[in-house]
Design a protein around this motif. Sequence first.
Motif, PDB file in Angstrom:
ATOM      1  N   TYR A  37       0.846  -1.196   0.000  1.00 24.45           N
ATOM      2  CA  TYR A  37       0.000   0.000   0.000  1.00 24.45           C
ATOM      3  C   TYR A  37       0.879   1.242   0.000  1.00 24.45           C
ATOM      4  O   TYR A  37       2.045   1.189   0.398  1.00 24.45           O
ATOM      5  N   LYS A  38       0.297   2.351  -0.426  1.00 33.88           N
ATOM      6  CA  LYS A  38       0.994   3.638  -0.404  1.00 33.88           C
ATOM      7  C   LYS A  38       0.693   4.443   0.857  1.00 33.88           C
ATOM      8  O   LYS A  38       1.422   5.365   1.198  1.00 33.88           O
TER       9      LYS A  38
ATOM     10  N   ILE B  88       2.712   9.938  -2.537  1.00 33.88           N
ATOM     11  CA  ILE B  88       1.419  10.491  -2.145  1.00 33.88           C
ATOM     12  C   ILE B  88       1.522  11.993  -1.911  1.00 33.88           C
ATOM     13  O   ILE B  88       0.728  12.789  -2.417  1.00 33.88           O
TER      14      ILE B  88
ATOM     15  N   SER C 298      -7.371  10.861  -5.786  1.00 32.24           N
ATOM     16  CA  SER C 298      -6.279  10.545  -6.712  1.00 32.24           C
ATOM     17  C   SER C 298      -6.206   9.059  -7.057  1.00 32.24           C
ATOM     18  O   SER C 298      -5.314   8.651  -7.803  1.00 32.24           O
TER      19      SER C 298
ATOM     20  N   ILE D 181      -6.386  11.867  -1.200  1.00 31.71           N
ATOM     21  CA  ILE D 181      -5.757  10.580  -1.528  1.00 31.71           C
ATOM     22  C   ILE D 181      -6.739   9.677  -2.266  1.00 31.71           C
ATOM     23  O   ILE D 181      -6.408   9.067  -3.289  1.00 31.71           O
TER      24      ILE D 181
ATOM     25  N   TYR E  43      -5.865   6.322  -4.934  1.00 39.21           N
ATOM     26  CA  TYR E  43      -5.068   5.433  -4.088  1.00 39.21           C
ATOM     27  C   TYR E  43      -5.953   4.686  -3.090  1.00 39.21           C
ATOM     28  O   TYR E  43      -7.016   5.175  -2.687  1.00 39.21           O
ATOM     29  N   GLU E  44      -5.486   3.515  -2.685  1.00 41.71           N
ATOM     30  CA  GLU E  44      -6.140   2.769  -1.618  1.00 41.71           C
ATOM     31  C   GLU E  44      -5.412   3.033  -0.302  1.00 41.71           C
ATOM     32  O   GLU E  44      -4.216   3.348  -0.290  1.00 41.71           O
TER      33      GLU E  44
END
Length: 248
Positions: free
Chosen positions: A112-113, A167, A193, A190, A195-196
């Motif tokens: 994950y980010k 991020i 954009s 977030i 992302y998870e």
Amino acid sequence: MIEKKTIAVVLPAYNAARTLEATFREIPRDIVDHIILVDDKSSDSTVEIAKKLGIGYIIEHNRNLGYGGNQKSCYDKALEINADIIVMLHPDYQYTPKLIHAMCYLIANGVYKVVLGSRILGKGALKGGMPVYKYIFNRILTLIQNVLMNQKLSEYHTGYRAFDAEILRNINYNANSDDFIFDNQMLSQIFWSGYEIAEITCPTKYFREASSINLSRSIRYGLGVLWISFSYFLGKTGIYKSKIFRRD
């Protein structure tokens, strides 16, 4: 380092003299390369203690900018020193630094980010002393946010977060509020954009020295959270696009 990733822990501090050392002592130095403390014009000895502890980067605001303004300085500095993973940890010792390993490994290994330390996933919130009214308030707001933003987080209101530097480079966090609502604006950016966000169970400690906001600010915060969520929903439907979702 983990997987050759440079890790920075940022500490947005305001009158944290009583809890800073305990927080600092638990930060795992085997993987953390840099510690950044930003002092938001504290009236106590936060800065003196930070210097005594040997914290590598200490930034002092010459006026109080607020919780969000403090974080902006934290992230700006972390990106300036080219950190690959940035962990935001409150120096009030409410969240245990012992989860930094788990959070950073998820990011460093490309799973994950973004990783949040959630007080709600387990029984940590009430067990740790979170007032019942705050727990209920948290759950109601989170339900509404999940519906409006089509997500499934257990909570949006934790102050324990880890980010891949990508991020912070890809969202316009400097367009956000300088107040407490900053955290929720970041999460909405977030998700906007694409992302998870991962969550891990986080025990918490509520005590007199830990930071908190009074009832009137809590109400203002709640109304702000609702506006952000509705703005996100309206933006996705093409009706209205808030400035926080714009890149310029």
